[in-house]
Design an enzyme around this catalytic site. Structure first.
Site, PDB file in Angstrom:
ATOM      1  CG  HIS A 109     -10.585  -8.872  -9.741  1.00 43.00           C
ATOM      2  ND1 HIS A 109     -11.769  -8.611 -10.400  1.00 43.00           N
ATOM      3  CD2 HIS A 109      -9.751  -7.853 -10.060  1.00 43.00           C
ATOM      4  CE1 HIS A 109     -11.653  -7.499 -11.095  1.00 43.00           C
ATOM      5  NE2 HIS A 109     -10.437  -7.018 -10.909  1.00 43.00           N
ATOM      6  CB  SER A 135      -8.234  -7.905 -13.011  1.00 47.84           C
ATOM      7  OG  SER A 135      -7.178  -7.158 -13.555  1.00 47.84           O
ATOM      8  CE  LYS A 175     -11.763  -4.678  -8.676  1.00 44.41           C
ATOM      9  NZ  LYS A 175     -12.058  -3.693  -9.718  1.00 44.41           N
TER      10      LYS A 175
END
Ligand SMILES: Cc1ncc(COP(=O)(O)O)c(C=O)c1O
Length: 399
Positions: free
Chosen positions: A215, A187, A246
């Site tokens: 991610h 990340s 996310k």
């Protein structure tokens, strides 16, 4: 009279301010999007959110949450195994497994919880877990907890260094279960784990591979199915953890995906699941709607990739030296923490929100501003942000 705790932390907080490392929270008064309303600042371009696909305010995602509120009420009022499991949890878990390409999945209140659950539940004192040096804090803390609870052995391999990992696995021949854990996308760097090589090495040593794709889910691969799709190895990772906070709607929640037996064992024994409430039905429904949106709109992933490539190329053209990579995480290294926070403040004054990260989130001397691009940034948004980078970069003599 203040107590000893207050006496200790008050001067530390003052020191954070003197060091320029104090984090000030910015309050948003509009949905998460490419542009937001920030209290006391007005409209700001966000280059600092994990809303990679722009689904946080996608109408079908929001509508699904509202419908679930009407159908299921506000929350589960219980943990999963007592009476906190709703039909929407089952539908969500089937969709998560389908997306990442595993037989089953199990949802958690957060990916942090999933990363805490996996080693602490699945390992024993006969086992070993080996972690990439740059893994996310939730993996690191999950391993610390597993060591305390299970007395398993722990080790760290140099970031992305397969020779080091190979040597450590060879030295651990006597361990019954060997678990290797890595971020899919790191990340703070935006680097992608070398998944095919990791799979091969784990096979050679009969080790279990765990990939945290927080991610990468919705981001990597033609259809956003993650690091495994990026490398064409869907179905070959033993356990995948990921977040629903996310790209998949951005609300909250996470999951662990793997074989039916692994997910069943986690259902039976994982403490963050046994002793903490299930995901609210609204969140489960909007996360499910996000997965369905992604499945129906792979072009969003292509838009994200195009935007990330454009922004990276333009930054390079301006004379910045972002860390090389192909993900929408684009860090510009500045050195000291105070420098990163100052750059972030100056950019914010220009209407561009990019967070500065310093020690201990990243190694000492490698503080950075980290840009995160979304599929829903328009060229206007990106060009305006780039103009701010150029102005501040010149002012700070970075370019
Ligand atoms: C790699 C990684 N894993 C796990 C998490 C935790 O996700 P969650 O917010 O769902 O707990 C994050 C969030 O920052 C992350 O970046």
């Amino acid at each position: 009279m203040t107590n000893p705790l207050e006496q200790r932390i008050a001067p530390e907080l003052e020191q954070f301010i003197r060091d320029g490392t104090y984090k000030r929270l910015n309050f948003l008064d509009s949905p998460q999007a490419a542009r937001v309303q920030m209290e006391d600042r007005g409209e700001v371009i966000i280059l600092s959110s994990n809303n990679y696909l722009g689904l946080a305010n996608e109408p079908s995602v929001v509508a699904a949450g509202k419908e679930a509120l009407d159908r299921f009420g506000a929350g589960t009022a219980s943990v999963r195994f007592i009476c906190g499991t709703f039909t929407i949890h089952r539908a969500l878990e089937a969709a998560c497994a389908r997306l990442v390409g595993t037989p089953a999945s199990l949802s958690f209140g957060s990916a942090w919880n999933a990363n805490e659950a996996v080693p602490g539940t699945l390992l024993t004192e006969n086992d070993l877990i080996i972690s990439d040096q740059l893994n996310h804090a939730s993996i690191i803390d999950g391993i610390r907890l597993a060591k305390a609870i299970t007395k398993c052995q722990t080790a760290v391999y140099q970031h992305g260094d397969l020779t080091d990992l190979d040597a450590r696995l060879t030295a651990a021949r006597d361990r019954r279960v060997k678990m290797v854990v890595t971020d899919g996308v790191f990340s703070m760097e935006g680097a992608i784990a070398k998944l095919p090589e990791l799979i091969e090495l784990c096979r050679k040593h009969e080790a279990v591979l765990v990939v945290d794709d927080s991610h990468a889910t919705g981001v990597l691969g033609k259809n956003g199915r993650g690091t495994a799709e990026h490398f064409g190895v869907i179905g070959e990772v033993d356990i995948i953890t990921s977040t629903l906070g996310k790209a998949l709607g951005g609300a909250a929640g996470g999951f662990a995906a793997g074989s039916a037996a692994v997910c069943d064992y986690l259902t039976q024994r994982a403490r963050p699941q046994l002793f903490s409430n299930a995901l609210p039905p609204t969140v489960a429904a909007s996360s499910l709607a996000s997965i369905e949106y992604l499945e129906a709109h792979p072009e969003r992933v292509a838009m994200l990739r195009d935007n990330a490539r454009y922004f990276r190329d333009q930054l390079l053209g301006l004379g910045f030296r972002p860390l090389p990579g192909e993900t929408p995480i684009i860090p510009v290294i500045l050195g000291e923490t105070a420098a990163a926070i100052r750059m972030s403040d100056l950019l914010l004054a220009e209407g561009v929100f990019v967070t500065g990260f310093g020690y201990p989130v990243v190694p000492q001397g490698q503080a950075r501003v980290r840009c995160q691009i979304s599929a829903t940034h328009t060229r206007d948004d990106l060009d305006q942000a780039l103009a701010a980078f150029q102005k501040i970069g010149r002012q700070l003599r970075l370019i």
